[in-house]
Design an enzyme around this catalytic site. Sequence first.
Site, PDB file in Angstrom:
ATOM      1  N   VAL A 188       0.278  -1.050   0.277  1.00 33.33           N
ATOM      2  CA  VAL A 188      -0.085   0.369   0.216  1.00 33.33           C
ATOM      3  C   VAL A 188       0.319   1.218   0.101  1.00 33.33           C
ATOM      4  O   VAL A 188       0.467   2.322   0.256  1.00 33.33           O
ATOM      5  CB  VAL A 188      -1.219  -0.162   1.309  1.00 33.33           C
ATOM      6  N   ALA A 215       7.007   3.542   3.822  1.00 37.62           N
ATOM      7  CA  ALA A 215       7.834   3.966   4.477  1.00 37.62           C
ATOM      8  C   ALA A 215       8.845   3.311   5.284  1.00 37.62           C
ATOM      9  O   ALA A 215       8.358   2.085   5.806  1.00 37.62           O
ATOM     10  CB  ALA A 215       7.526   5.045   5.540  1.00 37.62           C
ATOM     11  N   LYS A 252      13.174  10.681   3.771  1.00 36.63           N
ATOM     12  CA  LYS A 252      12.776  10.601   4.739  1.00 36.63           C
ATOM     13  C   LYS A 252      13.622  10.331   5.805  1.00 36.63           C
ATOM     14  O   LYS A 252      14.712   9.718   6.298  1.00 36.63           O
ATOM     15  CB  LYS A 252      11.760   8.842   4.806  1.00 36.63           C
TER      16      LYS A 252
END
Length: 490
Positions: A47, A50, A78
Amino acid sequence: MSQKFDRIVVVGGGSAGWMTAVALATGLQGRASIELVESEEIGIVGVGEATFPSIRVFNQHVGIDEADFLRATNGTYKLGIRFCDWQAKGQDYFHTFGHFGNLSGSQTLWAQHRRMGLPESLEGQCIPSVMAAKGRFVRPADPGHFTYAYHFDAALYAEFVSKLAIGRGVRHTQGRIVEVLRREDGDVSGLLLADGRRIEGDLFVDCSGFRSLLLGQTLQEPYVDFSHWLPVDGAWACPSERVGEEITPYTRATALEGGWAWRIPLQTRTGHGHVFASRFVDEDAARRQLMAQLDGPAIGEPRLIRFKTGHRQRLWVNNVVAIGLSSGFLEPLESTSIFLIQDGIARLMKALELQRPLNESDVALFNEGSARRFARIRDFIILHYCLTRRRDSELWRYVAGMELPQTLAFKIELWRRYGVLHEYDEECFDQTSWLAVHTGMGHWPEREDPVIAEIAQERALRALAGRRQGIAAMVEGMPLHHQTLQQVLR
């Protein structure tokens, strides 16, 4: 179990299957045939992801160029995770991929900060925390300053890696498995596909997702259940259109009534999801709470995913090794799903690269180390829940009062009493990560090491202020995250 693995069969595609295939093809360099079997009839969970900084190590190991990877996967950078409303409503903190420096010796900066009773957050002493707060990003010139990870589309990443794997000799077979064939000694001998084809092999890597076709369904390996400590058992996922030019260089996790919501910014859209405990919040209510979190218009309908936190008791049984969701699942609060795939691959490669036949001790070490890794990550995730001061819903009252695993209870006690950040073997998160959560949740030691007072207060204040001001000035000159992305992608 066969002592010689000339034919390795990977069951399932997705991130786990294709990462395993490309790693085997790269590392074994033709010493074994690699075949990946997947069915288009069975979708993948992916989906959006991260990740943890270790993904960069994997990409480098298999020869992935960062710019090519970001282009292909809708990827962004990130710097850590912003936790909102976890300690109490209206309060947040940042789990950084950097460090908090020191004044004289390791781990003393936080102690001087605490000793001075400074009102500002400890995050001002950490480069990537300040970068994230300002929406800025540069890749570190010195890896010792900080590190970083990525956000990306998991389905696009699997597709990207599959092309590398096939280019390195991995055979890709499409077909639905209707039967798993076994020998008298319990080993898997082959797979029977719906069209009558048989796929034979010496070693089978189960990357079949939650289905766990080989290890769970066929070999019936028991499941170690963590849901007593991690009661979340479902997630709604729904991306939204990206709003505005800015792209935040961090993941956001917002605590809600019966769980928490994620926000993962990609180049062209934003991933959203709500991880929830069905015994504490109604499924439909969880869906409504997710939709209220969206930044912009939804892209498609929300998708429901069911799971149970925990892992298979053994991840290597007979000639079957499970990697990815087929081996177990820990909620994605700290973005460890891809890391656990990497960890399984690394352990498997280490075993296959031994210059001798494998024995029972080798497999036992694989299984023991894997189980400890799950337990260490489990403890770190529980830490976010058990330190909460929230009592406004059933979930938060439950996690605040539940009995903790002894390994975690001991670590918390050492920190609470003496300010010691104890480490076990097979840790995934270092002392800086534990410090970020403890201090972010307002959980400070009851006493300080007397040696901290040997540094004069004026000197400590000057050092703290100087570092904070220096970091702020440095970050002010950095480009915004989306500007760095544009430059890299060009």
